[in-house]
Design a protein around this motif. Structure first.
Motif, PDB file in Angstrom:
ATOM      1  N   UNK A   1       0.807  -1.222   0.000  1.00  0.00           N
ATOM      2  CA  UNK A   1       0.000   0.000   0.000  1.00  0.00           C
ATOM      3  C   UNK A   1       0.840   1.272   0.000  1.00  0.00           C
ATOM      4  N   UNK A   2       2.155   1.134   0.198  1.00  0.00           N
ATOM      5  CA  UNK A   2       3.034   2.300   0.229  1.00  0.00           C
ATOM      6  C   UNK A   2       4.341   1.986  -0.485  1.00  0.00           C
TER       7      UNK A   2
ATOM      8  N   UNK B   1      -1.350   2.127  -5.231  1.00  0.00           N
ATOM      9  CA  UNK B   1      -0.699   2.491  -6.486  1.00  0.00           C
ATOM     10  C   UNK B   1      -1.020   3.904  -6.979  1.00  0.00           C
ATOM     11  N   UNK B   2      -1.705   4.721  -6.196  1.00  0.00           N
ATOM     12  CA  UNK B   2      -2.109   6.048  -6.650  1.00  0.00           C
ATOM     13  C   UNK B   2      -0.930   7.009  -6.840  1.00  0.00           C
ATOM     14  N   UNK B   3       0.178   6.763  -6.156  1.00  0.00           N
ATOM     15  CA  UNK B   3       1.382   7.615  -6.193  1.00  0.00           C
ATOM     16  C   UNK B   3       1.134   8.984  -5.547  1.00  0.00           C
ATOM     17  N   UNK B   4       0.101   9.083  -4.717  1.00  0.00           N
ATOM     18  CA  UNK B   4      -0.108  10.312  -3.957  1.00  0.00           C
ATOM     19  C   UNK B   4       0.942  10.409  -2.864  1.00  0.00           C
ATOM     20  N   UNK B   5       1.607  11.540  -2.775  1.00  0.00           N
ATOM     21  CA  UNK B   5       2.669  11.715  -1.780  1.00  0.00           C
ATOM     22  C   UNK B   5       2.060  11.741  -0.383  1.00  0.00           C
ATOM     23  N   UNK B   6       2.639  10.975   0.512  1.00  0.00           N
ATOM     24  CA  UNK B   6       2.187  10.949   1.900  1.00  0.00           C
ATOM     25  C   UNK B   6       3.141  11.704   2.800  1.00  0.00           C
TER      26      UNK B   6
END
Length: 86
Positions: free
Chosen positions: A53-54, A79-84
């Motif tokens: 998930x990351x 898999x969204x590639x949103x920065x956390x």
């Protein structure tokens, strides 16, 4: 040339980074480039979380991460590639 690469835990994706900091996500089932994004500096190492998930990355080798103020660590949702986190 690539500076880092890793396979997703499910072996469906290959993630690479080149010397320009361009990250590419390859879908291995379709043999196609799925997405790209760019970071400031080339990635030295990637690691997926065990639950897939990351995606984590660093711009310096692990032994230098905490000593070198120039290194950056990233964590993206997968898999969204949103920065956390950076």
């Amino acid at each position: 040339p690539y500076t880092a690469l890793t396979f997703s835990p499910d072996n469906q994706f290959l993630v690479t980074c080149n010397q320009k900091g361009i990250i590419e996500v390859w879908n291995l089932q379709r043999n196609a480039l799925q997405t790209t994004w760019t970071v400031k500096d080339p990635i030295h190492a990637f690691a997926f979380s065990p639950d897939n998930t990351q995606l984590a990355a660093t711009t310096q080798c692990a032994s230098k991460v905490f000593d070198d103020k120039e290194s950056t660590m990233y964590i993206w949702q997968w898999p969204s590639a949103n920065i956390m986190h950076t």
